[in-house]
Scaffold this active site. Structure first.
Site, PDB file in Angstrom:
ATOM      1  N   CYS A  19       0.873  -1.282   0.233  1.00 24.56           N
ATOM      2  CA  CYS A  19       0.031   0.044  -0.011  1.00 24.56           C
ATOM      3  C   CYS A  19       0.871   1.256  -0.051  1.00 24.56           C
ATOM      4  CB  CYS A  19      -0.900  -0.120   1.369  1.00 24.56           C
ATOM      5  SG  CYS A  19      -1.671   1.455   1.522  1.00 24.56           S
ATOM      6  N   SER A  72      -3.127   7.605   7.076  1.00 23.05           N
ATOM      7  CA  SER A  72      -1.798   7.806   6.936  1.00 23.05           C
ATOM      8  C   SER A  72      -1.375   9.411   7.157  1.00 23.05           C
ATOM      9  CB  SER A  72      -1.617   7.497   5.446  1.00 23.05           C
ATOM     10  OG  SER A  72      -0.125   7.717   4.896  1.00 23.05           O
TER      11      SER A  72
END
Length: 213
Positions: A19, A72
């Site tokens: 990812c 994130s």
């Protein structure tokens, strides 16, 4: 932010090995020199230990004692505030706000297209690939203006951008001739020890020429 009863004395990042958003977070961890455990997992089969903390089982998920974060960009901001040195944001509010806007544009304009390339049908993926390449070429003057992206100092913007650029060869985009300044910027980042340390084994494979993976 979520608080849970499960306490972990060591900061842990649950991360997908492929990812790009997880990669951004891992790069920030290494740039900050944070002592954290990286636990790789398959997003299609998240471990029970993660699901107990984050029912979505999403990547990345950061756990520190009773704190659980699973976005994130939020994690990266937290790390920069939690560990002030070296700073990955400029100190004045205007510069910090501008940096956040740049990261938002990177997510909206470029990561959105990367997601389409990786997860759409062949026709839509080919269109997104063309748009991403053209957009990066158009942004070449921004890459050429400073040593790092729109700054003379390495920042969270670079942490956000470098993992996307690392994936370009793997999705069939070559900027070495059409946008050499973008490629030169990328190579400068890729040579940093922190970037090399941030790579999972699967991400290391992305850099190998076709037929040698």
């Amino acid at each position: 932010m979520v608080t849970v009863n499960t306490r972990r004395s060591v900061m842990t990042l649950f991360s997908s090995p492929t990812c790009a958003m997880s990669h951004c977070t891992r790069l920030a961890i290494h740039e900050k020199g944070v002592s954290a455990e990286i636990e790789y997992f398959d997003p299609s089969d998240p471990p029970e230990s993660l699901l107990e903390l984050n029912p979505n089982g999403s990547s990345p998920t950061l756990v520190e004692r009773e704190l659980v974060l699973y976005d994130s960009r939020i994690i990266m901001e937290y790390l920069d505030e939690r560990f002030p040195h070296p700073p990955l944001h400029q100190m004045d509010p205007v510069s910090r706000a501008n940096a956040r806007m740049i990261i938002k544009r990177i997510d909206q304009d470029w990561y959105h297209l990367l997601d389409e390339i990786l997860n759409s049908g062949e026709k839509k993926s080919a269109r997104a690939k063309k748009m991403l390449k053209e957009s990066l070429i158009a942004a070449a003057p921004l890459f050429a203006a400073h040593e790092y992206f729109m700054s003379d100092d390495f920042s969270l913007i670079d942490c956000s951008l470098a993992p996307l650029l690392w994936r370009l060869p793997d999705i069939g985009i070559d900027l070495s001739e059409s946008a050499s300044v973008v490629d030169a910027y990328a190579q400068r980042i890729f040579k940093r020890e922190t970037f090399i340390a941030s790579l999972s084994e699967e991400e290391q494979e992305m850099a190998k020429p076709p037929g040698k993976k």
